[in-house]
Each structure stands twice: as C-alpha cells, then as structure tokens.
Scaffold this motif. Structure first.
Motif, PDB file in Angstrom:
ATOM      1  N   LEU A 251      -4.436  19.316  52.345  1.00 48.33           N
ATOM      2  CA  LEU A 251      -5.550  19.316  51.397  1.00 48.33           C
ATOM      3  C   LEU A 251      -5.306  20.338  50.271  1.00 48.33           C
ATOM      4  N   VAL A 252      -4.819  21.519  50.634  1.00 52.83           N
ATOM      5  CA  VAL A 252      -4.491  22.530  49.623  1.00 52.83           C
ATOM      6  C   VAL A 252      -3.440  21.980  48.664  1.00 52.83           C
ATOM      7  N   HIS A 253      -2.460  21.322  49.236  1.00 51.79           N
ATOM      8  CA  HIS A 253      -1.373  20.772  48.424  1.00 51.79           C
ATOM      9  C   HIS A 253      -1.900  19.704  47.458  1.00 51.79           C
ATOM     10  N   GLU A 254      -2.794  18.882  47.958  1.00 56.71           N
ATOM     11  CA  GLU A 254      -3.364  17.831  47.125  1.00 56.71           C
ATOM     12  C   GLU A 254      -4.159  18.440  45.956  1.00 56.71           C
ATOM     13  N   LEU A 255      -4.928  19.489  46.244  1.00 59.34           N
ATOM     14  CA  LEU A 255      -5.678  20.167  45.174  1.00 59.34           C
ATOM     15  C   LEU A 255      -4.722  20.766  44.161  1.00 59.34           C
ATOM     16  N   ARG A 256      -3.640  21.337  44.656  1.00 66.48           N
ATOM     17  CA  ARG A 256      -2.660  21.956  43.760  1.00 66.48           C
ATOM     18  C   ARG A 256      -2.119  20.923  42.764  1.00 66.48           C
ATOM     19  N   GLU A 257      -1.876  19.707  43.251  1.00 72.35           N
ATOM     20  CA  GLU A 257      -1.358  18.657  42.357  1.00 72.35           C
ATOM     21  C   GLU A 257      -2.384  18.270  41.299  1.00 72.35           C
ATOM     22  N   HIS A 258      -3.653  18.254  41.707  1.00 75.14           N
ATOM     23  CA  HIS A 258      -4.712  17.970  40.733  1.00 75.14           C
ATOM     24  C   HIS A 258      -4.749  19.030  39.634  1.00 75.14           C
ATOM     25  N   ILE A 259      -4.645  20.302  40.048  1.00 72.89           N
ATOM     26  CA  ILE A 259      -4.694  21.391  39.058  1.00 72.89           C
ATOM     27  C   ILE A 259      -3.476  21.319  38.140  1.00 72.89           C
ATOM     28  N   ALA A 260      -2.318  21.053  38.722  1.00 77.02           N
ATOM     29  CA  ALA A 260      -1.095  20.967  37.911  1.00 77.02           C
ATOM     30  C   ALA A 260      -1.263  19.858  36.871  1.00 77.02           C
ATOM     31  N   ALA A 261      -1.817  18.717  37.291  1.00 73.96           N
ATOM     32  CA  ALA A 261      -2.037  17.605  36.364  1.00 73.96           C
ATOM     33  C   ALA A 261      -3.054  18.006  35.291  1.00 73.96           C
ATOM     34  N   ALA A 262      -4.112  18.683  35.728  1.00 72.88           N
ATOM     35  CA  ALA A 262      -5.149  19.104  34.770  1.00 72.88           C
ATOM     36  C   ALA A 262      -4.553  20.044  33.728  1.00 72.88           C
ATOM     37  N   ARG A 263      -3.652  20.920  34.159  1.00 71.47           N
ATOM     38  CA  ARG A 263      -3.027  21.853  33.210  1.00 71.47           C
ATOM     39  C   ARG A 263      -2.164  21.119  32.197  1.00 71.47           C
ATOM     40  N   ARG A 264      -1.583  20.002  32.629  1.00 68.70           N
ATOM     41  CA  ARG A 264      -0.784  19.191  31.696  1.00 68.70           C
ATOM     42  C   ARG A 264      -1.680  18.280  30.861  1.00 68.70           C
ATOM     43  N   GLY A 265      -3.014  18.359  31.119  1.00 66.71           N
ATOM     44  CA  GLY A 265      -3.934  17.506  30.384  1.00 66.71           C
ATOM     45  C   GLY A 265      -4.005  16.092  30.932  1.00 66.71           C
ATOM     46  N   GLU A 266      -3.561  15.935  32.204  1.00 71.56           N
ATOM     47  CA  GLU A 266      -3.610  14.606  32.831  1.00 71.56           C
ATOM     48  C   GLU A 266      -4.657  14.609  33.931  1.00 71.56           C
ATOM     49  N   GLU A 267      -4.870  13.420  34.472  1.00 70.87           N
ATOM     50  CA  GLU A 267      -5.741  13.301  35.637  1.00 70.87           C
ATOM     51  C   GLU A 267      -5.058  12.418  36.648  1.00 70.87           C
ATOM     52  N   ILE A 268      -5.232  12.747  37.924  1.00 74.04           N
ATOM     53  CA  ILE A 268      -4.714  11.866  38.964  1.00 74.04           C
ATOM     54  C   ILE A 268      -5.804  10.853  39.290  1.00 74.04           C
ATOM     55  N   PRO A 269      -5.517   9.558  39.159  1.00 69.31           N
ATOM     56  CA  PRO A 269      -6.556   8.563  39.469  1.00 69.31           C
ATOM     57  C   PRO A 269      -6.981   8.695  40.928  1.00 69.31           C
ATOM     58  N   ASP A 270      -8.277   8.528  41.183  1.00 69.89           N
ATOM     59  CA  ASP A 270      -8.793   8.695  42.532  1.00 69.89           C
ATOM     60  C   ASP A 270      -8.330   7.535  43.402  1.00 69.89           C
ATOM     61  N   ALA A 271      -7.741   7.878  44.543  1.00 68.10           N
ATOM     62  CA  ALA A 271      -7.257   6.845  45.458  1.00 68.10           C
ATOM     63  C   ALA A 271      -8.424   6.130  46.132  1.00 68.10           C
ATOM     64  N   ALA A 272      -9.510   6.883  46.339  1.00 65.89           N
ATOM     65  CA  ALA A 272     -10.639   6.340  47.114  1.00 65.89           C
ATOM     66  C   ALA A 272     -11.348   5.209  46.368  1.00 65.89           C
TER      67      ALA A 272
END
Ligand code: ADP
Ligand code: MG
Length: 272
Positions: A251-272
């Motif tokens: 879960l921590v790792h997944e959040l980290r990827e979201h933040i990394a994407a946000a910093r690049r100005g991207e968003e990870i589409p929600d899988a749910a």
C-alpha cells in the motif's frame, strides 16, 4: 455511522488563490468529505496546497471559491471545535509545560467560562494527557528544558485539552527522528481510540499515513485537488510490526507511485 449521516467535514469544489487575481492558485476543485470519527491522511507533493487546505478547514483563511462545511455549518471564522498541531511546536517559552497545555482553555468556550471554578479538574485532565504521551513529571518544566520530541508531545496534548471534535495535524512529527516519530504514532493511536476525534493529518511520510489513517487522500501538484484515495484495510490497534507486512508495504508503495505521478503532473487512472 449510518450511511445517511452527513460528513463531519465537507469541502466542496474549493479554490484558494493567494494575493489577488494574479496571485498563486494553491487549490482548485478540491473536494473531499470526512466522516465523524474518521482519521484521514492527506499526502501530496510539496507545495501542492496541503497546509492551505488545513487553514481553510480551521477557518484561519476564507476560501476564494467553494464551500467548507464543518459539523453542518459553513466555516466563516476560526473554528473553536478544532485542535491543531503543526510541524514546529509553538509552545510559549515563558509558560510551563502544564500552562502551555492549558492555554486553549483560556480561549475556547465553554472552558474559558468554567476554568476559574473548575481549575482543579482541568489541571487533572492536562496531567492525564501528559502522562498518556509520556510526559508525566514534566508539568513544571519550561519548553527549553525538553527535547524537540517532548515539545511535540506537549503540543499534541495542547491540541487535545479542549476535547476537540476535530483534530488538525499538519506534519506534526516532521521534525522528529524516526524512533520518536514511531512512539508518537502509537501514542496518537491510543489517544484517538480513547477520544475518537475526527482527524485530518497532513504528512509527507507515507508509512505514517498508512499506519495512522482509515483513508489516505492523494493530492495533485499545485493547484492541489484530491486525485485518488485509498482505504486502509488494516484493523486496530496497529503495531509497528504491521508496518513490515507485505500488504502494508504494498500500500505504501502504491501511494508512492501516485505521488511520483502527481509530481510529474500525471494521474494514475483508478483501477477500481
Ligand atoms: N500566505 C501565503 N501567501 C502567498 N502564497 C502562499 C501562502 N501560503 C502558501 N502559499 C503558496 O501556496 C502554495 C501552496 O502552499 P502550501 O499550502 O503551504 O503547500 P504544502 O503545505 O502542500 O507544501 C505554494 O505555492 C505556496 O508558496
Ligand atoms: Mg505544508
């Protein structure tokens, strides 16, 4: 909480611009709800508007657009029902630890009115809180006589002394070493299980967010808004050992990827 209950904190399509029309747009289309008694953590890239969000919720600043509603009321002045603690403990150097912890009682009603007559009970309460966070015996000391971690604990007690229904924590453990921080996670968890306030915690420590929160909200880069959220599925009380389980780390790792994407100005589409 029934499915029908109104959220305790409602932030609807809020924008915040500092310094007039040409100023910095800190938040845009920020929307989030927090249920009564829920503990949420807000994470996001630095400068994305997390502290701004906290100021709007506590009524320290009016939103430029949108609605901020707490306990069913539009926030239009500093909230008396909120307790706050920030990254740097702002204890008054000339007051003892006990008197620092009791400060909100001198300001916030109905305590202010009752303080003189019921002082002994309030002192007991301050002592009880101090002992929960391991500061029993330090009541008569002054801030300079305590370490940074101890001052941070005292400021947590000050945030809790008036039984706030809403606890606002803006990177409260950010300046502390990792061991002290973990001690305080456990203490905060105990306090929250006892007093059951609604909590909004801003942190840049994703492990802290997952350890403490029922739900983690992820903000975009500035202008900030909520771009994703994760419910934390782990039961309570949580232990530090839990932080080493694969599910926790995933879960921590997944959040980290979201933040990394946000910093690049991207968003990870929600899988749910
Ligand atoms: N009082 C202020 N006046 C002008 N700009 C501000 C003020 N406070 C914050 N900002 C700007 O708003 C943006 C968001 O700041 P802040 O809410 O402190 O972000 P965070 O807490 O996520 O790091 C930043 O660009 C910051 O420089
Ligand atoms: Mg901040």
């Amino acid at each position: 909480m029934s499915a029908m209950a109104r959220p305790f904190v409602e932030i609807q399509d809020v924008a915040m611009r500092y310094g007039g029309v040409e100023g910095t747009l800190a938040l845009r289309n920020a929307t989030l709800n927090v249920a009564k008694g829920e503990f949420i953590a807000v994470v996001g890239p630095s400068g994305c508007g997390k502290s701004t969000l906290m100021r709007l919720v506590t009524g320290l600043w009016p939103a430029t657009e949108g609605n901020v509603i707490v306990a069913g009321h539009e926030v239009d002045r500093p909230l008396a029902i909120a307790g706050m603690a920030f990254q740097n403990p702002t204890l008054l150097p000339w007051r003892t630890i006990l008197d620092n912890v009791m400060l909100p009682l001198e300001v916030v009603e109905p305590h202010r009115r009752k303080l003189r007559a019921e002082r002994a009970q309030y002192v007991d309460k301050a002592r009880r809180l101090l002992s929960i966070v391991g500061l029993g015996g330090f009541e008569k000391k002054y801030p300079y006589q305590l370490s940074g971690g101890m001052q941070q604990r005292a400021s947590l007690c000050r945030a809790l002394i008036h039984d706030p229904q809403l606890l606002m924590l803006d990177e409260p453990f950010g300046a502390l070493d990792v061991f002290t921080r973990e001690d305080l996670w456990l203490e905060l968890q105990t306090v929250c299980q006892t007093l059951k306030p609604t909590v909004i915690l801003v942190t840049h420590d994703l492990k802290e967010a997952v350890f403490l929160a029922d739900r983690v909200l992820i903000m975009s880069a500035r202008p900030g808004r909520i771009i994703a959220e994760r419910t934390v599925p782990f039961g309570r009380p949580r232990t530090l050992d839990d932080t080493y389980t694969p599910a926790f780390q995933e879960l921590v790792h997944e959040l980290r990827e979201h933040i990394a994407a946000a910093r690049r100005g991207e968003e990870i589409p929600d899988a749910a």
